[in-house]
Design a protein around this motif. Structure first.
Motif, PDB file in Angstrom:
ATOM      1  N   LEU A  31       0.829  -1.204   0.000  1.00 48.76           N
ATOM      2  CA  LEU A  31       0.000   0.000   0.000  1.00 48.76           C
ATOM      3  C   LEU A  31       0.864   1.255   0.000  1.00 48.76           C
ATOM      4  CD1 LEU A  31      -2.727  -1.104   2.569  1.00 48.76           C
ATOM      5  CD2 LEU A  31      -2.985  -0.920   0.094  1.00 48.76           C
ATOM      6  N   GLN A  32       1.897   1.262   0.827  1.00 42.37           N
ATOM      7  CA  GLN A  32       2.778   2.432   0.885  1.00 42.37           C
ATOM      8  C   GLN A  32       3.499   2.647  -0.441  1.00 42.37           C
ATOM      9  OE1 GLN A  32       5.098   1.414   4.363  1.00 42.37           O
ATOM     10  NE2 GLN A  32       3.797   2.664   5.698  1.00 42.37           N
ATOM     11  N   LYS A  33       3.977   1.579  -1.062  1.00 41.84           N
ATOM     12  CA  LYS A  33       4.650   1.707  -2.356  1.00 41.84           C
ATOM     13  C   LYS A  33       3.699   2.278  -3.403  1.00 41.84           C
ATOM     14  CE  LYS A  33       8.337  -1.699  -2.099  1.00 41.84           C
ATOM     15  NZ  LYS A  33       9.014  -2.762  -2.847  1.00 41.84           N
ATOM     16  N   ALA A  34       2.455   1.806  -3.406  1.00 43.77           N
ATOM     17  CA  ALA A  34       1.471   2.299  -4.377  1.00 43.77           C
ATOM     18  C   ALA A  34       1.193   3.789  -4.159  1.00 43.77           C
ATOM     19  CB  ALA A  34       0.180   1.496  -4.279  1.00 43.77           C
ATOM     20  N   LEU A  35       0.989   4.173  -2.923  1.00 46.86           N
ATOM     21  CA  LEU A  35       0.700   5.581  -2.632  1.00 46.86           C
ATOM     22  C   LEU A  35       1.906   6.471  -2.915  1.00 46.86           C
ATOM     23  CD1 LEU A  35      -1.451   5.185   0.595  1.00 46.86           C
ATOM     24  CD2 LEU A  35      -2.229   5.686  -1.728  1.00 46.86           C
ATOM     25  N   ASN A  36       3.097   6.011  -2.540  1.00 43.70           N
ATOM     26  CA  ASN A  36       4.308   6.778  -2.846  1.00 43.70           C
ATOM     27  C   ASN A  36       4.472   6.943  -4.356  1.00 43.70           C
ATOM     28  OD1 ASN A  36       5.021   6.995  -0.125  1.00 43.70           O
ATOM     29  ND2 ASN A  36       6.488   5.339  -0.201  1.00 43.70           N
ATOM     30  N   THR A  37       4.216   5.886  -5.108  1.00 41.99           N
ATOM     31  CA  THR A  37       4.353   5.945  -6.571  1.00 41.99           C
ATOM     32  C   THR A  37       3.341   6.920  -7.166  1.00 41.99           C
ATOM     33  OG1 THR A  37       5.195   3.682  -6.649  1.00 41.99           O
ATOM     34  CG2 THR A  37       4.283   4.585  -8.693  1.00 41.99           C
ATOM     35  N   CYS A  38       2.088   6.816  -6.749  1.00 35.35           N
ATOM     36  CA  CYS A  38       1.056   7.732  -7.269  1.00 35.35           C
ATOM     37  C   CYS A  38       1.405   9.188  -6.954  1.00 35.35           C
ATOM     38  CB  CYS A  38      -0.308   7.384  -6.687  1.00 35.35           C
ATOM     39  SG  CYS A  38      -1.018   5.863  -7.327  1.00 35.35           S
ATOM     40  N   SER A  39       1.839   9.442  -5.734  1.00 38.78           N
ATOM     41  CA  SER A  39       2.206  10.808  -5.338  1.00 38.78           C
ATOM     42  C   SER A  39       3.370  11.321  -6.165  1.00 38.78           C
ATOM     43  CB  SER A  39       2.590  10.845  -3.854  1.00 38.78           C
ATOM     44  OG  SER A  39       1.524  10.437  -3.048  1.00 38.78           O
ATOM     45  N   ALA A  40       4.401  10.493  -6.331  1.00 34.93           N
ATOM     46  CA  ALA A  40       5.581  10.906  -7.087  1.00 34.93           C
ATOM     47  C   ALA A  40       5.239  11.169  -8.549  1.00 34.93           C
ATOM     48  CB  ALA A  40       6.665   9.839  -6.971  1.00 34.93           C
ATOM     49  N   LEU A  41       4.422  10.303  -9.139  1.00 34.41           N
ATOM     50  CA  LEU A  41       4.024  10.513 -10.532  1.00 34.41           C
ATOM     51  C   LEU A  41       3.208  11.796 -10.688  1.00 34.41           C
ATOM     52  CD1 LEU A  41       3.049   6.894 -11.658  1.00 34.41           C
ATOM     53  CD2 LEU A  41       5.105   8.193 -12.292  1.00 34.41           C
ATOM     54  N   TYR A  42       2.297  12.023  -9.756  1.00 36.24           N
ATOM     55  CA  TYR A  42       1.468  13.235  -9.819  1.00 36.24           C
ATOM     56  C   TYR A  42       2.328  14.493  -9.726  1.00 36.24           C
ATOM     57  CZ  TYR A  42      -1.866  16.833  -8.566  1.00 36.24           C
ATOM     58  OH  TYR A  42      -2.582  18.002  -8.534  1.00 36.24           O
ATOM     59  N   LEU A  43       3.245  14.503  -8.767  1.00 32.78           N
ATOM     60  CA  LEU A  43       4.086  15.687  -8.596  1.00 32.78           C
ATOM     61  C   LEU A  43       5.015  15.879  -9.788  1.00 32.78           C
ATOM     62  CD1 LEU A  43       4.812  15.357  -4.788  1.00 32.78           C
ATOM     63  CD2 LEU A  43       3.285  16.998  -5.922  1.00 32.78           C
ATOM     64  N   GLY A  44       5.545  14.786 -10.326  1.00 32.89           N
ATOM     65  CA  GLY A  44       6.383  14.881 -11.520  1.00 32.89           C
ATOM     66  C   GLY A  44       5.598  15.374 -12.722  1.00 32.89           C
ATOM     67  N   ALA A  45       4.362  14.921 -12.852  1.00 30.25           N
ATOM     68  CA  ALA A  45       3.509  15.365 -13.963  1.00 30.25           C
ATOM     69  C   ALA A  45       3.184  16.845 -13.830  1.00 30.25           C
ATOM     70  CB  ALA A  45       2.227  14.530 -14.010  1.00 30.25           C
ATOM     71  N   ARG A  46       2.872  17.274 -12.625  1.00 29.38           N
ATOM     72  CA  ARG A  46       2.583  18.699 -12.403  1.00 29.38           C
ATOM     73  C   ARG A  46       3.770  19.577 -12.727  1.00 29.38           C
ATOM     74  NH1 ARG A  46       0.582  20.996  -7.373  1.00 29.38           N
ATOM     75  NH2 ARG A  46       0.205  22.695  -8.778  1.00 29.38           N
ATOM     76  N   ALA A  47       4.982  19.054 -12.467  1.00 28.12           N
ATOM     77  CA  ALA A  47       6.205  19.821 -12.731  1.00 28.12           C
ATOM     78  C   ALA A  47       6.681  19.663 -14.176  1.00 28.12           C
ATOM     79  CB  ALA A  47       7.299  19.373 -11.761  1.00 28.12           C
ATOM     80  N   HIS A  48       5.916  18.912 -14.998  1.00 26.75           N
ATOM     81  CA  HIS A  48       6.298  18.656 -16.397  1.00 26.75           C
ATOM     82  C   HIS A  48       7.697  18.057 -16.491  1.00 26.75           C
ATOM     83  CE1 HIS A  48       2.722  20.763 -17.694  1.00 26.75           C
ATOM     84  NE2 HIS A  48       3.047  21.740 -16.884  1.00 26.75           N
ATOM     85  N   ASP A  49       8.014  17.135 -15.581  1.00 28.58           N
ATOM     86  CA  ASP A  49       9.344  16.530 -15.528  1.00 28.58           C
ATOM     87  C   ASP A  49       9.611  15.755 -16.815  1.00 28.58           C
ATOM     88  OD1 ASP A  49      11.572  14.734 -14.925  1.00 28.58           O
ATOM     89  OD2 ASP A  49      11.296  15.397 -12.850  1.00 28.58           O
ATOM     90  N   ALA A  50      10.680  16.100 -17.499  1.00 33.65           N
ATOM     91  CA  ALA A  50      11.027  15.480 -18.781  1.00 33.65           C
ATOM     92  C   ALA A  50      11.420  14.019 -18.642  1.00 33.65           C
ATOM     93  CB  ALA A  50      12.155  16.258 -19.444  1.00 33.65           C
ATOM     94  N   LEU A  51      11.715  13.548 -17.430  1.00 38.03           N
ATOM     95  CA  LEU A  51      12.043  12.139 -17.231  1.00 38.03           C
ATOM     96  C   LEU A  51      10.804  11.248 -17.280  1.00 38.03           C
ATOM     97  CD1 LEU A  51      14.763  12.353 -14.435  1.00 38.03           C
ATOM     98  CD2 LEU A  51      15.080  11.902 -16.876  1.00 38.03           C
ATOM     99  N   LEU A  52       9.630  11.852 -17.250  1.00 31.87           N
ATOM    100  CA  LEU A  52       8.379  11.099 -17.376  1.00 31.87           C
ATOM    101  C   LEU A  52       7.842  11.272 -18.795  1.00 31.87           C
ATOM    102  CD1 LEU A  52       6.538  11.945 -14.026  1.00 31.87           C
ATOM    103  CD2 LEU A  52       7.579   9.775 -14.675  1.00 31.87           C
ATOM    104  N   ASP A  53       7.390  10.188 -19.390  1.00 31.46           N
ATOM    105  CA  ASP A  53       6.789  10.198 -20.709  1.00 31.46           C
ATOM    106  C   ASP A  53       5.629  11.201 -20.742  1.00 31.46           C
ATOM    107  OD1 ASP A  53       6.239   8.552 -23.358  1.00 31.46           O
ATOM    108  OD2 ASP A  53       4.317   8.800 -22.315  1.00 31.46           O
ATOM    109  N   ALA A  54       5.525  11.966 -21.811  1.00 30.32           N
ATOM    110  CA  ALA A  54       4.479  12.994 -21.927  1.00 30.32           C
ATOM    111  C   ALA A  54       3.079  12.392 -21.816  1.00 30.32           C
ATOM    112  CB  ALA A  54       4.630  13.755 -23.244  1.00 30.32           C
ATOM    113  N   GLY A  55       2.855  11.231 -22.443  1.00 30.27           N
ATOM    114  CA  GLY A  55       1.543  10.582 -22.342  1.00 30.27           C
ATOM    115  C   GLY A  55       1.245  10.131 -20.926  1.00 30.27           C
ATOM    116  N   LEU A  56       2.254   9.647 -20.243  1.00 34.54           N
ATOM    117  CA  LEU A  56       2.092   9.240 -18.845  1.00 34.54           C
ATOM    118  C   LEU A  56       1.776  10.441 -17.971  1.00 34.54           C
ATOM    119  CD1 LEU A  56       2.305   7.112 -16.590  1.00 34.54           C
ATOM    120  CD2 LEU A  56       4.777   7.522 -16.551  1.00 34.54           C
ATOM    121  N   ARG A  57       2.482  11.550 -18.190  1.00 33.94           N
ATOM    122  CA  ARG A  57       2.204  12.778 -17.409  1.00 33.94           C
ATOM    123  C   ARG A  57       0.754  13.216 -17.603  1.00 33.94           C
ATOM    124  NH1 ARG A  57       7.217  15.055 -19.709  1.00 33.94           N
ATOM    125  NH2 ARG A  57       5.852  16.431 -20.904  1.00 33.94           N
TER     126      ARG A  57
END
Length: 193
Positions: free
Chosen positions: A88-114
């Motif tokens: 559960l913690q891994k899932a929540l940490n992953t969702c939070s990290a992806l959300y924050l990376g997407a909000r920051a338009h992080d280039a290390l994340l695929d544009a479609g994924l963001r």
């Protein structure tokens, strides 16, 4: 076809042009987890992130635990509640990290994924792939049936507990193993030779 090996298990995602799948918690490209998240003490991530392009209607988080060689360790971790809590913690940490990376338009994340992470209608599914040691053989049919029943009930209770915790957050949770993947998941798992 993206193919990801985790230990002795091979995860195959069909048609590379339609599936996006990568090892999230390793250095392999895109490297978002190691470069951004792993530096924060205490945060962990799932093993694989996958989704179908271009819409990413369902974002699948896959956490893999192979306890075939350590069934005693698994039993202790399940009984103490450590395993479900860790997943559960891994899932929540992953969702939070992806959300924050997407909000920051992080280039290390695929544009479609963001885009999918920021879209409220995208479904998030957590698949806990738990491979356990085979049940010991018993020549007595009633004993064998009782062991199989207890094994199924233990897994169902673990899945139910995780689903109850994640459902209010809009995350669907499934428990899987070799030969028993979530219906309609679209990917396969096999043993490495």
């Amino acid at each position: 076809m993206p193919t990801i090996q985790e230990g002795n298990l091979i995860f195959d995602f069909p048609a590379a042009d339609s599936w996006f799948a990568f090892k999230y918690d390793e250095d392999t490209p895109p490297g978002y987890y190691r470069q951004r998240i792993d530096r924060i003490d205490g945060l962990k991530g799932v093993d694989i992130i996958a989704g179908q392009r271009p819409a990413f209607d369902t974002l699948t988080l896959i956490e893999i635990k192979d306890f075939r060689l350590d069934s005693k360790g698994l039993k202790e971790k399940v009984e103490s509640g450590e395993i479900p809590l860790e997943i559960l913690q891994k899932a929540l940490n992953t969702c939070s990290a992806l959300y924050l990376g997407a909000r920051a338009h992080d280039a290390l994340l695929d544009a479609g994924l963001r885009a999918a992470v920021l879209r409220p209608c995208s479904e998030i599914r957590l698949v806990f792939f738990l491979q356990e040691a085979p049940l010991p053989y018993s020549p007595i049919i009633s004993d064998r049936l009782k062991k199989e029943h207890n094994h199924r009930v233990k897994r169902q209770l673990m899945e139910k507990k995780m689903r109850e915790k994640l459902k209010p957050l809009g995350i669907d949770c499934r428990l899987a193993e070799l030969g028993q993947l979530p219906r309609g998941c679209g990917w396969t798992v096999t043993e490495a030779s």
